[in-house]
Structure formats: structure tokens, C-alpha cells
Design a protein around this motif. Sequence first.
Motif, PDB file in Angstrom:
ATOM      1  N   ILE A 101       0.839  -1.199   0.000  1.00 53.53           N
ATOM      2  CA  ILE A 101       0.000   0.000   0.000  1.00 53.53           C
ATOM      3  C   ILE A 101       0.872   1.247   0.000  1.00 53.53           C
ATOM      4  CG2 ILE A 101      -1.589   1.356   1.437  1.00 53.53           C
ATOM      5  CD1 ILE A 101      -2.901  -1.336   2.222  1.00 53.53           C
ATOM      6  N   VAL A 102       1.925   1.223   0.830  1.00 54.23           N
ATOM      7  CA  VAL A 102       2.836   2.384   0.882  1.00 54.23           C
ATOM      8  C   VAL A 102       3.511   2.571  -0.469  1.00 54.23           C
ATOM      9  CG1 VAL A 102       4.996   3.209   1.902  1.00 54.23           C
ATOM     10  CG2 VAL A 102       3.189   2.316   3.369  1.00 54.23           C
ATOM     11  N   ALA A 103       3.962   1.456  -1.070  1.00 53.49           N
ATOM     12  CA  ALA A 103       4.620   1.555  -2.383  1.00 53.49           C
ATOM     13  C   ALA A 103       3.638   2.087  -3.430  1.00 53.49           C
ATOM     14  CB  ALA A 103       5.169   0.190  -2.794  1.00 53.49           C
ATOM     15  N   ASN A 104       2.392   1.590  -3.413  1.00 53.13           N
ATOM     16  CA  ASN A 104       1.377   2.083  -4.357  1.00 53.13           C
ATOM     17  C   ASN A 104       1.108   3.572  -4.127  1.00 53.13           C
ATOM     18  OD1 ASN A 104       1.028  -0.320  -5.689  1.00 53.13           O
ATOM     19  ND2 ASN A 104      -0.703  -0.968  -4.448  1.00 53.13           N
ATOM     20  N   ALA A 105       1.000   3.957  -2.863  1.00 54.32           N
ATOM     21  CA  ALA A 105       0.752   5.369  -2.561  1.00 54.32           C
ATOM     22  C   ALA A 105       1.919   6.227  -3.038  1.00 54.32           C
ATOM     23  CB  ALA A 105       0.540   5.552  -1.058  1.00 54.32           C
ATOM     24  N   ARG A 106       3.131   5.725  -2.836  1.00 56.00           N
ATOM     25  CA  ARG A 106       4.309   6.474  -3.286  1.00 56.00           C
ATOM     26  C   ARG A 106       4.286   6.609  -4.812  1.00 56.00           C
ATOM     27  NH1 ARG A 106       8.336   4.018  -0.441  1.00 56.00           N
ATOM     28  NH2 ARG A 106       8.072   5.588   1.145  1.00 56.00           N
ATOM     29  N   ARG A 107       3.985   5.473  -5.507  1.00 54.20           N
ATOM     30  CA  ARG A 107       3.930   5.536  -6.973  1.00 54.20           C
ATOM     31  C   ARG A 107       2.830   6.498  -7.428  1.00 54.20           C
ATOM     32  NH1 ARG A 107       4.890  -0.069  -6.594  1.00 54.20           N
ATOM     33  NH2 ARG A 107       2.680  -0.513  -6.737  1.00 54.20           N
ATOM     34  N   GLU A 108       1.669   6.423  -6.784  1.00 54.32           N
ATOM     35  CA  GLU A 108       0.572   7.307  -7.163  1.00 54.32           C
ATOM     36  C   GLU A 108       0.930   8.768  -6.891  1.00 54.32           C
ATOM     37  OE1 GLU A 108      -2.964   5.955  -5.216  1.00 54.32           O
ATOM     38  OE2 GLU A 108      -3.037   4.088  -6.351  1.00 54.32           O
ATOM     39  N   ALA A 109       1.607   9.019  -5.768  1.00 51.56           N
ATOM     40  CA  ALA A 109       2.020  10.399  -5.457  1.00 51.56           C
ATOM     41  C   ALA A 109       3.025  10.894  -6.488  1.00 51.56           C
ATOM     42  CB  ALA A 109       2.616  10.459  -4.055  1.00 51.56           C
ATOM     43  N   GLU A 110       3.970  10.040  -6.846  1.00 51.77           N
ATOM     44  CA  GLU A 110       4.951  10.436  -7.861  1.00 51.77           C
ATOM     45  C   GLU A 110       4.270  10.666  -9.207  1.00 51.77           C
ATOM     46  OE1 GLU A 110       7.795   7.257  -7.716  1.00 51.77           O
ATOM     47  OE2 GLU A 110       8.760   8.031  -5.900  1.00 51.77           O
ATOM     48  N   ALA A 111       3.335   9.765  -9.551  1.00 57.13           N
ATOM     49  CA  ALA A 111       2.603   9.936 -10.817  1.00 57.13           C
ATOM     50  C   ALA A 111       1.767  11.216 -10.774  1.00 57.13           C
ATOM     51  CB  ALA A 111       1.711   8.723 -11.086  1.00 57.13           C
ATOM     52  N   GLY A 112       1.133  11.486  -9.619  1.00 59.05           N
ATOM     53  CA  GLY A 112       0.344  12.715  -9.480  1.00 59.05           C
ATOM     54  C   GLY A 112       1.220  13.946  -9.594  1.00 59.05           C
TER      55      GLY A 112
END
Length: 187
Positions: A101-112
Motif C-alpha cells: 500500500i505504501v509503495a502504491n501510494a508512493r507511486r501514485e504520489a509520484e505519478a500525481g
Amino acid sequence: MNRLALSAALSGLVASPALAATGPFFSLRNTDFVVLLAFLLFLAILFYFKVPAAIGNHLDKRAVDIRADLDEARRLRDEAQEIYASYERRQREVKGQAEEIVANARREAEAGAAKAKRDLEVSIERRLKSAQDQIASAEADAVRAVRDRAVQTAVAAASDILRTQGTPETRSAAIDRAIDDVAARFH
């Protein structure tokens, strides 16, 4: 068991201080003999009422109960170990899920952040293009205004020159040529 009790009683007699004393041992006046008789009578009563067997049965029952308790304790320990292992597995799974979840959130934040950066760049480009279009439009308006003013000035100058020179027919022909010339240049 009977023999053991009897030998213990007789060994007590052999080492008794009463044997060292003078007088008959098998007399009711000898306290050691009376105690021996009472003890033997007590043992006889115990054996008659099957007290040793009852005690043995009770001890056997107690041993069976203890064995059952031990088996239950082993079963509970095994069950607790299984539950503990299950909780450890679940904890590892939850930890893995949390890391995912943390990795997904990090990827989503970077993508955002990357999308916001691209959107900002597009917005800046669009504003620059709009500003350039406005500048080009203003330049075109200025060129058109200068050209119109130049035409007006040229027409006025030509009118003055024609008025001062020539006859009305030549002036009329010169005006027509100038209008045709100006029209040809703008089209």
C-alpha cells in the motif's frame, strides 16, 4: 503390602527398648506389645475395608486425571502454537500488504506530481501561446493601422498634388489609377 507392613512392625520390635528390659514381651502389661497389637489391628481393619485398594484406585484415578490434564495441556499448547503461527503468518501478510500500500501510494504520489508538473507545463505553454497570439494580433492591428494611416496620408498627398497640378480629367484618371494600385496592393 501386607508383608511390608508386618516386617516394618517386627523390625520395630526387634530394635525396641522393651526387649532390653526384663520381663515377658507378650504380656498386656507391656506397652510395646499393646502398641504392636493395636497397630496390627489397625492394619487388619485397613485391609478388611480395602483401604489400600481404595487408595490405590484413588491414586490410579488421580494418575489418569493427571494424564488427561497433561494431554489436554499438550493439545492446548499445540493449538496455541498453531494460533501463534497463524498470527505470525497473518502479521507477515499484513506487513506485506502495508508495504505494498505504501509503495502504491508512493507511486501514485509520484505519478500525481509528474501529472501536475506536465499540466503546469501545458498551462504555461498555453498561456505563452495565448500571449504570443495576442502580441501577433496587436502587431497585425498596428501594421494595419499604420498601413491605413499611410494610405490616408498618400491619398491626401495625392489629392493635394492632383489639385495643384493638372486638369480635372487627368486628376480623375490619376485617382482611379491610385485606387486601383492601392486595391491591388491590399489584395
